[in-house]
Design a protein around this motif. Structure first.
Motif, PDB file in Angstrom:
ATOM      1  N   GLY A   1     -37.569 -49.623  12.493  1.00 26.97           N
ATOM      2  CA  GLY A   1     -38.728 -49.619  11.506  1.00 26.97           C
ATOM      3  C   GLY A   1     -39.213 -48.042  11.385  1.00 26.97           C
TER       4      GLY A   1
ATOM      5  N   GLY B   1     -41.639 -47.018   9.587  1.00 21.74           N
ATOM      6  CA  GLY B   1     -42.826 -47.111   8.973  1.00 21.74           C
ATOM      7  C   GLY B   1     -43.934 -46.382   9.812  1.00 21.74           C
ATOM      8  N   VAL B   2     -45.139 -46.538   9.891  1.00 22.32           N
ATOM      9  CA  VAL B   2     -46.343 -46.171  10.412  1.00 22.32           C
ATOM     10  C   VAL B   2     -46.088 -45.780  12.074  1.00 22.32           C
ATOM     11  CG1 VAL B   2     -48.862 -45.735  10.199  1.00 22.32           C
ATOM     12  CG2 VAL B   2     -47.849 -46.680   8.320  1.00 22.32           C
ATOM     13  N   ILE B   3     -46.018 -47.008  12.579  1.00 19.70           N
ATOM     14  CA  ILE B   3     -45.987 -46.912  13.653  1.00 19.70           C
ATOM     15  C   ILE B   3     -44.705 -46.360  14.351  1.00 19.70           C
ATOM     16  CG2 ILE B   3     -45.850 -48.601  15.999  1.00 19.70           C
ATOM     17  CD1 ILE B   3     -47.560 -50.442  14.609  1.00 19.70           C
TER      18      ILE B   3
ATOM     19  N   GLU C   1     -45.010 -42.426  14.256  1.00 18.78           N
ATOM     20  CA  GLU C   1     -46.070 -41.935  15.088  1.00 18.78           C
ATOM     21  C   GLU C   1     -45.667 -42.107  16.361  1.00 18.78           C
ATOM     22  OE1 GLU C   1     -50.118 -42.698  12.231  1.00 18.78           O
ATOM     23  OE2 GLU C   1     -50.145 -43.748  14.198  1.00 18.78           O
TER      24      GLU C   1
ATOM     25  N   GLU D   1     -34.058 -48.299   9.907  1.00 24.01           N
ATOM     26  CA  GLU D   1     -34.960 -48.381   8.711  1.00 24.01           C
ATOM     27  C   GLU D   1     -33.999 -49.376   7.912  1.00 24.01           C
ATOM     28  OE1 GLU D   1     -37.912 -48.589   7.547  1.00 24.01           O
ATOM     29  OE2 GLU D   1     -37.412 -49.758   6.127  1.00 24.01           O
ATOM     30  N   ALA D   2     -34.534 -50.691   7.567  1.00 21.55           N
ATOM     31  CA  ALA D   2     -33.621 -51.378   6.813  1.00 21.55           C
ATOM     32  C   ALA D   2     -33.790 -51.058   5.442  1.00 21.55           C
ATOM     33  CB  ALA D   2     -34.230 -53.088   6.890  1.00 21.55           C
TER      34      ALA D   2
ATOM     35  N   ALA E   1     -40.785 -51.866  15.569  1.00 17.96           N
ATOM     36  CA  ALA E   1     -42.284 -51.805  14.731  1.00 17.96           C
ATOM     37  C   ALA E   1     -41.959 -51.940  13.313  1.00 17.96           C
ATOM     38  CB  ALA E   1     -42.586 -50.203  14.869  1.00 17.96           C
TER      39      ALA E   1
ATOM     40  N   GLY F   1     -43.542 -54.128  11.274  1.00 19.89           N
ATOM     41  CA  GLY F   1     -44.830 -54.502  10.545  1.00 19.89           C
ATOM     42  C   GLY F   1     -45.438 -55.423  11.502  1.00 19.89           C
TER      43      GLY F   1
ATOM     44  N   MET G   1     -53.254 -53.392   5.903  1.00 26.21           N
ATOM     45  CA  MET G   1     -53.705 -53.558   7.231  1.00 26.21           C
ATOM     46  C   MET G   1     -54.168 -52.309   7.988  1.00 26.21           C
ATOM     47  SD  MET G   1     -50.790 -56.195   8.900  1.00 26.21           S
ATOM     48  CE  MET G   1     -50.978 -57.578   8.824  1.00 26.21           C
TER      49      MET G   1
ATOM     50  N   VAL H   1     -53.093 -42.916   5.905  1.00 25.26           N
ATOM     51  CA  VAL H   1     -52.780 -41.707   6.826  1.00 25.26           C
ATOM     52  C   VAL H   1     -51.884 -42.247   7.601  1.00 25.26           C
ATOM     53  CG1 VAL H   1     -53.751 -39.853   8.203  1.00 25.26           C
ATOM     54  CG2 VAL H   1     -55.451 -40.840   6.721  1.00 25.26           C
TER      55      VAL H   1
HETATM   56  P1  NAD Z   1     -44.930 -50.872   8.488  1.00 25.99           P
HETATM   57  O1  NAD Z   1     -45.038 -51.888   7.365  1.00 25.99           O
HETATM   58  O2  NAD Z   1     -45.591 -49.551   8.248  1.00 25.99           O
HETATM   59  O3  NAD Z   1     -43.517 -50.416   8.595  1.00 25.99           O
HETATM   60  C1  NAD Z   1     -42.224 -51.330   8.940  1.00 25.99           C
HETATM   61  C2  NAD Z   1     -40.989 -50.886   8.609  1.00 25.99           C
HETATM   62  O4  NAD Z   1     -40.160 -51.540   9.263  1.00 25.99           O
HETATM   63  C3  NAD Z   1     -40.711 -50.941   6.948  1.00 25.99           C
HETATM   64  O5  NAD Z   1     -40.348 -49.564   6.682  1.00 25.99           O
HETATM   65  C4  NAD Z   1     -39.686 -51.877   6.805  1.00 25.99           C
HETATM   66  O6  NAD Z   1     -39.008 -51.739   5.942  1.00 25.99           O
HETATM   67  C5  NAD Z   1     -38.932 -51.673   8.148  1.00 25.99           C
HETATM   68  N1  NAD Z   1     -38.346 -52.960   8.530  1.00 25.99           N
HETATM   69  C6  NAD Z   1     -38.744 -54.283   8.418  1.00 25.99           C
HETATM   70  N2  NAD Z   1     -37.723 -55.217   9.276  1.00 25.99           N
HETATM   71  C7  NAD Z   1     -36.927 -54.291   9.382  1.00 25.99           C
HETATM   72  C8  NAD Z   1     -35.424 -54.739  10.111  1.00 25.99           C
HETATM   73  N3  NAD Z   1     -35.139 -55.950  10.581  1.00 25.99           N
HETATM   74  N4  NAD Z   1     -34.660 -53.668  10.422  1.00 25.99           N
HETATM   75  C9  NAD Z   1     -35.054 -52.458  10.353  1.00 25.99           C
HETATM   76  N5  NAD Z   1     -36.185 -51.988   9.605  1.00 25.99           N
HETATM   77  C10 NAD Z   1     -37.129 -52.928   9.339  1.00 25.99           C
HETATM   78  O7  NAD Z   1     -45.277 -51.511   9.847  1.00 25.99           O
HETATM   79  P2  NAD Z   1     -45.566 -50.968  11.486  1.00 25.99           P
HETATM   80  O8  NAD Z   1     -45.215 -49.502  11.342  1.00 25.99           O
HETATM   81  O9  NAD Z   1     -45.066 -51.728  12.313  1.00 25.99           O
HETATM   82  O10 NAD Z   1     -47.208 -51.154  11.354  1.00 25.99           O
HETATM   83  C11 NAD Z   1     -48.039 -52.431  11.213  1.00 25.99           C
HETATM   84  C12 NAD Z   1     -49.214 -51.950  10.381  1.00 25.99           C
HETATM   85  O11 NAD Z   1     -49.814 -51.222  11.225  1.00 25.99           O
HETATM   86  C13 NAD Z   1     -48.869 -51.413   9.117  1.00 25.99           C
HETATM   87  O12 NAD Z   1     -49.489 -52.432   7.971  1.00 25.99           O
HETATM   88  C14 NAD Z   1     -49.790 -50.421   9.303  1.00 25.99           C
HETATM   89  O13 NAD Z   1     -50.701 -50.179   8.017  1.00 25.99           O
HETATM   90  C15 NAD Z   1     -50.686 -50.444  10.511  1.00 25.99           C
HETATM   91  N6  NAD Z   1     -50.748 -49.135  11.026  1.00 25.99           N
HETATM   92  C16 NAD Z   1     -51.491 -48.369  10.568  1.00 25.99           C
HETATM   93  C17 NAD Z   1     -51.636 -47.123  11.046  1.00 25.99           C
HETATM   94  C18 NAD Z   1     -52.151 -45.585  10.525  1.00 25.99           C
HETATM   95  O14 NAD Z   1     -53.060 -46.011   9.641  1.00 25.99           O
HETATM   96  N7  NAD Z   1     -51.819 -44.502  10.873  1.00 25.99           N
HETATM   97  C19 NAD Z   1     -50.933 -46.671  12.381  1.00 25.99           C
HETATM   98  C20 NAD Z   1     -50.189 -47.688  12.892  1.00 25.99           C
HETATM   99  C21 NAD Z   1     -50.246 -48.954  12.471  1.00 25.99           C
END
Ligand code: NAD
Length: 474
Positions: free
Chosen positions: A188, A190-192, A195, A211-212, A276, A278, A325, A356
């Protein structure tokens, strides 16, 4: 008569401000929370303070110092000799910050006159809440005239990739590694993933993000996502798109991850794997069927625009309900619900919630992006400005990134601002305020911005939108 005017279940960034605001408004308030820290002690503040926003920022800051000392100080004429990281000291510093903040919440609740229970809370019928204390003492039931569910979210697990707390970890595990892994796989991007992947890459790990989806940061404006992706690639973050993870297996001292790209299977070993992908609302065990609360098709508690659930007098806020979230979204919902219970008018504008991502460069945005404007047939004008053309960014050595601004083509109302660059997390506030007041790009273009600051890029992007930027071609 009920025991309390309001009972809040969950003391994260949504729940604890709700409880404090209820108490400020003269309501007899109780809050319960069942989080235990790694020492097994109750700790208020939820995911954000204990294993989310705050500890990740502490590690991002430590690893940023390490990276700058290793790579950028020399350009300033500062020599350091070999730079080393003591992971234990870094984690200890992070834990101290978490302890300070979570302890502070306990004091704030006490000061406000809120009764705090270190207990798992479950909503039963008729606004009764069953409390199961963390210290093993007897379960009891209390009642409230109003209930606020602020039960948060938990990491999503994917099939064939089970967390084991050591080799295959979630965000909490990745904040507590005892040494820098030679290689870190992240499922994943994504955000986590970005970071925490950045933290360990800066400290020396080879980090690969799987990333999927085919697009990097699909929720971002494309220009911003592309600019960010370029920077992350330069830093050595290996981001593989279209990568579908099939399984992960611990073999000896490593994790073998099997994933597919365009029907070709790849197997890669990592020292550690962070999942990470979601988070999902945490409702199991928190709400009894008899409570009358309903869930949507994604398992979130169903609420109306005022966070009222299907059960009268029961509200739900934060990660457990629709909307982004984000801690600050939950906080504002908590305060708004407290004020509504007290009979005041209150509302949260979910259209103007800033996002952010605390990478380097930071990424921040508010409002709609160019793709969304096109999908919704909204006529727009856009402007942009690169930080490399500002004196402050050059002086700081932080020239990566840009500000992109989107305004309605006819009314000029500001519809979205997207930033990738140093201090984006702070710069976005100007856009949030302008949009909340329905300001225009022309408003931003006519406001005096201090020189030399990074905010001049926001000013110039507004000028560029109207073809009159001073420090770039129009
Ligand atoms: P996210 O939704 O930001 O990212 C998850 C990523 O994983 C997505 O890009 C998705 O396409 C990918 N994914 C999903 N299934 C997959 C798979 N089987 N194989 C490969 N990739 C896959 O979720 P996150 O990073 O886990 O964060 C969780 C939540 O926590 C988010 O909603 C975020 O808003 C919140 N968060 C926010 C902050 C911040 O505001 N700075 C920081 C950390 C977390």
């Amino acid at each position: 008569m009920a025991d309390y005017d309001v009972i809040v279940i969950g003391a994260g960034p949504a729940g604890y401000p709700a409880a404090i605001r209820c108490a400020q408004l003269g309501m007899k308030t109780a809050i319960c929370d069942d989080f235990k820290n790694k020492d097994g002690k109750p700790s208020l503040g939820g995911t954000c303070l204990n294993v989310g926003c705050i500890p990740s920022k502490a590690l991002l800051d430590s690893s940023k110092h390490f990276e700058h000392a290793s790579h950028t100080y020399a350009a300033h004429g500062i020599s350091t000799g070999p730079v080393e990281i003591n992971v234990g000291t870094m984690i200890g510093r992070k834990d101290k910050i978490v302890g300070q903040l979570t302890g502070g919440i306990k004091q704030l609740l006490k000061g406000a006159g809120v009764d705090t229970f270190a207990a798992h809370g479950k909503l039963l019928a008729d606004k009764q809440v069953e409390l199961t204390p963390l210290d093993g003492s007897e379960t009891r039931t209390i009642s409230g005239d109003s209930i606020i569910l602020a039960v948060g979210s938990v990491p999503i697990e994917i099939p064939n990739v089970a967390f084991d707390g050591q080799y295959i970890v979630d965000n909490a595990g990745a904040l507590d590694l005892d040494k820098v892994p030679e290689s870190l796989g992240v499922i994943g991007a994504g955000v986590i993933g970005l970071e925490l992947g950045s933290v360990w890459r800066r400290l020396g790990s080879e980090v690969v993000l799987l990333e999927a989806l085919p697009d990097f940061l699909g929720a971002c404006d494309r220009d911003i996502a592309r600019a960010a992706q370029r920077e992350f690639k330069k830093q050595g973050l290996d981001i593989r798109l279209n990568a579908r993870v099939k399984s992960a297996e611990v073999k000896g001292e490593e994790v073998q991850v099997t994933y597919e790209v365009d029907d070709t299977e790849h197997v890669v070993p990592f020292d550690r794997l962070l999942v990470a992908v979601g988070r999902r609302a945490r409702t199991e065990g928190c709400v009894d069927d008899a409570a009358g609360v309903t869930l949507d098709d994604r398992g979130r508690i169903e609420v109306d625009e005022h966070c009222q659930t299907a059960a009268s007098g029961v509200y739900a806020i934060g990660d457990a309900v629709r909307g982004p979230m984000l801690a600050h979204k939950g906080t504002e919902e908590g305060i708004a619900v407290a004020e509504r219970i007290a009979g005041q008018a209150s509302h949260v504008n979910l259209d103007v919630v800033p996002w952010v991502i605390y990478t380097e460069p930071e990424i921040a945005w508010v409002g709609i992006n160019e793709q969304e404007a096109k999908e919704r047939n909204i006529p727009i004008r856009t402007g942009s400005f690169p930080f490399a053309a500002t004196g402050r960014a050059l002086a700081m050595g932080e020239t990566a990134g840009l500000v992109k601004m989107i305004a309605h083509a006819e009314t000029d109302e500001l519809l979205g601002v997207h930033i990738v660059g140093a201090q984006a997390s702070e710069l976005i506030a100007e856009a949030v305020v302008t949009m909340e007041f329905h300001g225009s790009s022309e408003d931003l273009a006519r406001i005096v911005h201090a020189h030399p600051t990074m905010s001049e890029a926001v000013h110039e992007a507004a000028l560029h939108l109207d073809g009159r930027a001073i420090h770039r071609a129009n």
